[in-house]
Design an enzyme around this catalytic site. Structure first.
Site, short mmCIF file in Angstrom:
data_model
loop_
_atom_site.label_atom_id
_atom_site.label_comp_id
_atom_site.label_asym_id
_atom_site.label_seq_id
_atom_site.Cartn_x
_atom_site.Cartn_y
_atom_site.Cartn_z
N GLU A 78 -11.43 -21.19 -23.68
CA GLU A 78 -12.69 -21.03 -22.94
C GLU A 78 -13.63 -20.02 -23.60
O GLU A 78 -13.21 -18.95 -23.99
CB GLU A 78 -12.40 -20.59 -21.49
CG GLU A 78 -11.56 -21.58 -20.70
CD GLU A 78 -12.22 -22.95 -20.50
OE1 GLU A 78 -13.44 -23.07 -20.72
OE2 GLU A 78 -11.49 -23.90 -20.13
N ARG A 88 -13.95 -27.27 -5.17
CA ARG A 88 -13.84 -28.68 -4.75
C ARG A 88 -12.77 -28.83 -3.68
O ARG A 88 -12.83 -29.70 -2.81
CB ARG A 88 -13.51 -29.50 -6.00
CG ARG A 88 -13.22 -30.97 -5.82
CD ARG A 88 -12.88 -31.62 -7.17
NE ARG A 88 -11.73 -31.02 -7.84
CZ ARG A 88 -10.46 -31.32 -7.56
NH1 ARG A 88 -10.15 -32.21 -6.65
NH2 ARG A 88 -9.47 -30.72 -8.21
N HIS A 165 -7.13 -22.96 -20.99
CA HIS A 165 -6.65 -24.02 -20.10
C HIS A 165 -5.70 -24.93 -20.86
O HIS A 165 -5.98 -25.31 -22.01
CB HIS A 165 -7.83 -24.86 -19.57
CG HIS A 165 -8.38 -24.39 -18.27
ND1 HIS A 165 -9.67 -23.94 -18.12
CD2 HIS A 165 -7.82 -24.33 -17.03
CE1 HIS A 165 -9.89 -23.61 -16.85
NE2 HIS A 165 -8.78 -23.84 -16.16
N1 PCA Z 1 -6.10 -24.11 -12.66
C1 PCA Z 1 -7.17 -23.95 -11.70
C2 PCA Z 1 -6.79 -22.74 -10.87
C3 PCA Z 1 -5.35 -22.50 -11.16
C4 PCA Z 1 -5.05 -23.31 -12.34
O1 PCA Z 1 -3.97 -23.30 -12.98
C5 PCA Z 1 -8.56 -23.88 -12.33
O2 PCA Z 1 -8.76 -24.47 -13.40
O3 PCA Z 1 -9.45 -23.28 -11.76
#
Ligand code: PCA
Length: 209
Positions: A78, A88, A165
């Site tokens: 990110e 959401r 992520h």
């Molecule tokens: N993903 C979510 C919150 C916790 C996670 O592992 C997100 O992308 O916000």
């Protein structure tokens, strides 16, 4: 050198959160960095509060947070966290903020302070798909990334911070045909590569200070 690595508990009816499975698998030492692992609740505000308490307790040189991103097929490093919550679905405590600023006194956004491009390059060298992502969403992951960078900025702390992520793991998609996923082994390798890049960068910058 200490690097705090955080990962989330499962949410949205998932049995696992791949970020936490990766966290458990990480080595405790990567180059010259001690890796301190921490699970955080998938809950607005209390996630940030817990991580800030841990930062105050251990004074890490860097904080890397990891979370699950459904429907991604690559490691997503990110670039930016924005000052908004727009959920959401409810978080694990039932809160569902909509169009709500995270901190009325905070900057509109903060950029990650880890070397995002170098991390993506090094992960790809190991034949694992990785990309820069220009949005961490508006749910708990963006909230935590924003909260950590906001705390570091407001207190002028010498701490690098960023967020990665990861996709679903294979076990999460067994009954969801054609859904992107990655093996936990590859995700774990990718995060260890990111930690190596971060540790090396901090070592080099410390030589000049
Ligand atoms: N993903 C979510 C919150 C916790 C996670 O592992 C997100 O992308 O916000």
């Amino acid at each position: 050198m200490k690097i705090l690595v955080t990962a989330f508990e499962p949410f949205e009816k998932e049995k696992i959160n791949p970020s936490y499975e990766v966290l458990k698998n990480l080595k405790d030492q990567i180059v010259n960095a001690e890796i301190i692992k921490m699970q955080v609740p998938t809950v607005f505000y209390s996630s940030t509060k817990k991580v800030i308490e841990k930062i105050q307790e251990i004074s890490p040189d860097a904080v890397l947070s990891i979370g699950q991103a459904a429907k991604k097929s690559s490691i997503n490093v990110e670039r930016v966290a924005i000052n908004i919550d727009d959920a959401r679905i409810p978080d694990n405590a039932g809160q569902q903020p909509v169009d709500t600023p995270i901190d009325l006194d905070g900057m509109p956004a903060y950029f990650a302070t880890i070397p995002i491009k170098h991390i993506v390059e090094e992960i790809k060298k190991e034949k694992i798909p990785a990309v820069i992502s220009n949005t961490a969403g508006t749910y708990v992951c963006n909230h935590l990334m924003y909260g950590i960078l906001n705390h570091i900025h407001k207190n002028n702390l010498p701490i690098k911070a960023g967020f990665i992520h990861v996709p679903y793991s294979s076990e999460q998609v067994l009954d969801r045909p054609d859904t992107p996923f990655m093996s936990l082994e590859d995700m774990t390798r990718a995060i260890e590569i990111a930690l190596r890049v971060i540790a090396n960068e901090i070592s080099v910058s410390n030589q000049w200070n």
